[in-house]
Scaffold this motif. Sequence first.
Motif, PDB file in Angstrom:
ATOM      1  N   GLU A 183      -9.580   0.935   2.458  1.00 46.88           N
ATOM      2  CA  GLU A 183      -8.994   0.241   1.517  1.00 46.88           C
ATOM      3  C   GLU A 183      -9.141  -0.870   0.908  1.00 46.88           C
ATOM      4  O   GLU A 183      -9.326  -2.378   0.744  1.00 46.88           O
ATOM      5  CB  GLU A 183      -8.150  -1.108   2.638  1.00 46.88           C
ATOM      6  CG  GLU A 183      -7.708  -0.703   4.163  1.00 46.88           C
ATOM      7  CD  GLU A 183      -6.109   0.053   3.550  1.00 46.88           C
ATOM      8  OE1 GLU A 183      -5.845   0.028   2.555  1.00 46.88           O
ATOM      9  OE2 GLU A 183      -5.339   1.014   4.554  1.00 46.88           O
ATOM     10  N   THR A 185      -8.424  -1.795  -2.401  1.00 48.67           N
ATOM     11  CA  THR A 185      -6.975  -3.056  -2.904  1.00 48.67           C
ATOM     12  C   THR A 185      -6.935  -3.399  -2.225  1.00 48.67           C
ATOM     13  O   THR A 185      -5.665  -4.615  -2.723  1.00 48.67           O
ATOM     14  CB  THR A 185      -5.934  -1.781  -3.593  1.00 48.67           C
ATOM     15  OG1 THR A 185      -5.480  -1.470  -2.133  1.00 48.67           O
ATOM     16  CG2 THR A 185      -6.587  -0.066  -3.844  1.00 48.67           C
ATOM     17  N   ASN A 186      -6.933  -3.998  -1.088  1.00 50.36           N
ATOM     18  CA  ASN A 186      -6.481  -4.987  -0.500  1.00 50.36           C
ATOM     19  C   ASN A 186      -6.317  -6.066  -1.240  1.00 50.36           C
ATOM     20  O   ASN A 186      -5.726  -7.532  -1.007  1.00 50.36           O
ATOM     21  CB  ASN A 186      -7.351  -5.008   1.810  1.00 50.36           C
ATOM     22  CG  ASN A 186      -6.518  -4.203   2.560  1.00 50.36           C
ATOM     23  OD1 ASN A 186      -5.300  -3.265   1.667  1.00 50.36           O
ATOM     24  ND2 ASN A 186      -6.876  -4.433   3.280  1.00 50.36           N
ATOM     25  N   SER A 211      -6.811   4.356   2.396  1.00 49.92           N
ATOM     26  CA  SER A 211      -6.442   3.366   1.607  1.00 49.92           C
ATOM     27  C   SER A 211      -4.343   4.064   1.869  1.00 49.92           C
ATOM     28  O   SER A 211      -3.808   4.496   2.755  1.00 49.92           O
ATOM     29  CB  SER A 211      -6.128   3.511  -0.282  1.00 49.92           C
ATOM     30  OG  SER A 211      -5.134   2.528  -0.189  1.00 49.92           O
ATOM     31  N   ASP A 213      -1.681   2.462   0.595  1.00 44.85           N
ATOM     32  CA  ASP A 213      -1.232   3.195  -0.925  1.00 44.85           C
ATOM     33  C   ASP A 213      -1.069   3.699  -1.679  1.00 44.85           C
ATOM     34  O   ASP A 213      -2.556   5.156  -1.876  1.00 44.85           O
ATOM     35  CB  ASP A 213      -2.188   1.577  -1.947  1.00 44.85           C
ATOM     36  CG  ASP A 213      -1.566   1.631  -3.631  1.00 44.85           C
ATOM     37  OD1 ASP A 213      -0.687   2.179  -3.395  1.00 44.85           O
ATOM     38  OD2 ASP A 213      -1.756   0.349  -3.773  1.00 44.85           O
ATOM     39  N   THR A 463       1.742  -5.544   3.985  1.00 44.57           N
ATOM     40  CA  THR A 463       1.625  -3.974   3.869  1.00 44.57           C
ATOM     41  C   THR A 463      -0.682  -3.474   3.492  1.00 44.57           C
ATOM     42  O   THR A 463      -0.634  -2.696   3.028  1.00 44.57           O
ATOM     43  CB  THR A 463       2.279  -3.541   2.921  1.00 44.57           C
ATOM     44  OG1 THR A 463       1.506  -4.270   1.298  1.00 44.57           O
ATOM     45  CG2 THR A 463       3.665  -3.773   2.660  1.00 44.57           C
ATOM     46  N   ASN A 464      -0.786  -4.520   3.850  1.00 41.24           N
ATOM     47  CA  ASN A 464      -2.489  -4.192   3.064  1.00 41.24           C
ATOM     48  C   ASN A 464      -2.956  -3.517   4.486  1.00 41.24           C
ATOM     49  O   ASN A 464      -4.036  -2.371   4.020  1.00 41.24           O
ATOM     50  CB  ASN A 464      -3.775  -5.643   4.038  1.00 41.24           C
ATOM     51  CG  ASN A 464      -3.363  -6.393   2.491  1.00 41.24           C
ATOM     52  OD1 ASN A 464      -3.078  -6.081   1.505  1.00 41.24           O
ATOM     53  ND2 ASN A 464      -4.493  -7.138   2.354  1.00 41.24           N
ATOM     54  N   LYS A 471       5.579   0.680   7.148  1.00 42.65           N
ATOM     55  CA  LYS A 471       6.097   0.193   5.364  1.00 42.65           C
ATOM     56  C   LYS A 471       7.168   0.192   5.134  1.00 42.65           C
ATOM     57  O   LYS A 471       8.046  -0.345   4.262  1.00 42.65           O
ATOM     58  CB  LYS A 471       5.161   0.608   4.552  1.00 42.65           C
ATOM     59  CG  LYS A 471       5.339  -0.061   3.294  1.00 42.65           C
ATOM     60  CD  LYS A 471       3.768   0.465   2.231  1.00 42.65           C
ATOM     61  CE  LYS A 471       2.606   0.374   3.040  1.00 42.65           C
ATOM     62  NZ  LYS A 471       1.876   1.036   1.809  1.00 42.65           N
ATOM     63  N   SER A 489       2.808  -9.840  -3.003  1.00 43.00           N
ATOM     64  CA  SER A 489       2.210  -8.519  -2.140  1.00 43.00           C
ATOM     65  C   SER A 489       1.685  -8.067  -3.456  1.00 43.00           C
ATOM     66  O   SER A 489       2.668  -8.205  -4.503  1.00 43.00           O
ATOM     67  CB  SER A 489       3.506  -7.654  -2.130  1.00 43.00           C
ATOM     68  OG  SER A 489       3.019  -6.434  -1.995  1.00 43.00           O
ATOM     69  N   GLU A 491       1.927  -5.062  -4.312  1.00 44.32           N
ATOM     70  CA  GLU A 491       1.878  -3.460  -4.572  1.00 44.32           C
ATOM     71  C   GLU A 491       3.795  -3.525  -5.434  1.00 44.32           C
ATOM     72  O   GLU A 491       4.840  -3.441  -4.306  1.00 44.32           O
ATOM     73  CB  GLU A 491       2.593  -3.030  -3.058  1.00 44.32           C
ATOM     74  CG  GLU A 491       0.628  -1.772  -2.437  1.00 44.32           C
ATOM     75  CD  GLU A 491       0.626  -1.312  -1.191  1.00 44.32           C
ATOM     76  OE1 GLU A 491       1.679   0.097  -1.367  1.00 44.32           O
ATOM     77  OE2 GLU A 491       0.855  -1.425  -0.107  1.00 44.32           O
TER      78      GLU A 491
END
Length: 507
Positions: A183, A185-186, A211, A213, A463-464, A471, A489, A491
């Motif tokens: 993860e 991009t958290n 991930s 994402d 959404t992490n 989601k 967020s 995202e």
Amino acid sequence: MLNLSNISQQFGDKILYEDINVQINRGEHVGIIGRNGAGKSTLIKIITGELLPDNGKVTFPKKLKMGYLDQYVNVDESQTIYEFLQTAFAADFEKEAKIAELYQQYAEVMEDNLLIRAGELQNQLDQGEFYQMDTLILDLADGLGITILGMETPLRDLSGGQRSKLILAKMLLEKPDLLILDEPTNHLDAEHIQWLVQFLQDFSGTYLVVSHDRIFLNEITTHILDIEFGKLTKYTGNLNKALKLKELQNESYMKQYEAQKEHIKKTEEYIRKYKAGSRSTMAKSREKQLAKVERLTPPSDAPKPNLQFPFAPLVTTLALETDQLVIGYERSLLPEINLTIRYGEKIAIRGFNGIGKSTLIKTLLKEIPAISGEFHFPQHTAINYFEQDLAWEYPLQTALQYLGDLYPKASIKDLRRQLSRAGLPNQLAQEELRLLSGGEQTKVKLAEMTMKKSNFLILDEPTNHIDQDTKDNLQETLQNFAGTVLVVSHEAEFYEIFVDRVVDLTD
């Protein structure tokens, strides 16, 4: 680069994998996907040696240099950001010190082999990146949004998210043969995620990335590992291609499963009917054949999330007003904030990591005081808050016990129902919180939100850790909520569908 042979892993009654095998080759850029609790992070721990599998083995080439993004790694908190990033070049600093030592020894004993050894080490430094170190550190720090924190800032002053970003930067500077990212991009905003995408696309080594994402994963992968039904399937191509292949395979699998199910049913009926009669020999023969059939695993019975946030009606025009609000700790993070949110409006707050998104939320919730200025919620505002940190006061509690303590008047049946609606079946509801995956722990927090009536939802990076099904359901639930929604967020794909406007703190 990596070989997993006959890996099996079980926790209590929960079987994560049974005899999985996979080979990762040099230069492959691999994404790992699966539902929450499927065992993605556990697989990473097995690969890094943090966890020994019940069966099977993990093999690497000799002298493999592995880099693992571990946000819980111990650091020297007195170091500055710049000093910490310099430790990525520790081996080169040792060579530099050794060269100085060899010259000192040569001055004492005048042996030529000392000069030869010093020359070899100097040549290694000249051909490497040691003398470009300052430029490399600053370029990477700019790319990940670290420079703005102040390169002389001591590590003790950093938040958990900022520290995770710093550990990622150090690992990227080390340029290992095999990168392992869980993860990544958290704690990054959209701009820095795009920088990381470019870095990973250009990375000549091999990496494994977990991930949730999807856009990020689709842009950086050449292969996908999918964990489902205790099995591991490797697909060639990016995420979009892998999901199309998986859908075709699932359709084929379901046809086989239904055909086998029908065959077993008819055979069992035949055996029951003729076991004691004139055709008993044939019935017994079919019974033996049936016993040898390798039965296909039934489709997953994991509950589909069905979140519902209870609504408390409120008669008002405005949901929130701030007047020259200044937020921060010892010093202000942003200029004065004058923000008006209409009742029923849905707003996303974005801005680079560390700009003050979470600080703003904690100020509005009165968890930390404002430096100056004011803010106002109308009377009878009922706030429901999702906090991104997965920290538990009593991690040995089960999810059921945790909710039961918060809502002692609720029946066990109702608590189980809410956990199930959040995507946690009864078996997981009785697991200790510390044993749940990040996504499963997030679902406990979402279940908690479904127990409270409110008219103002505040969600900080919800959404992490959650899988795509959760989601999608959360997105739909927020879209249909009759009250006001404020979401932080990174995202955009998640919030763009339901928000009325975006407040960018960078502007």
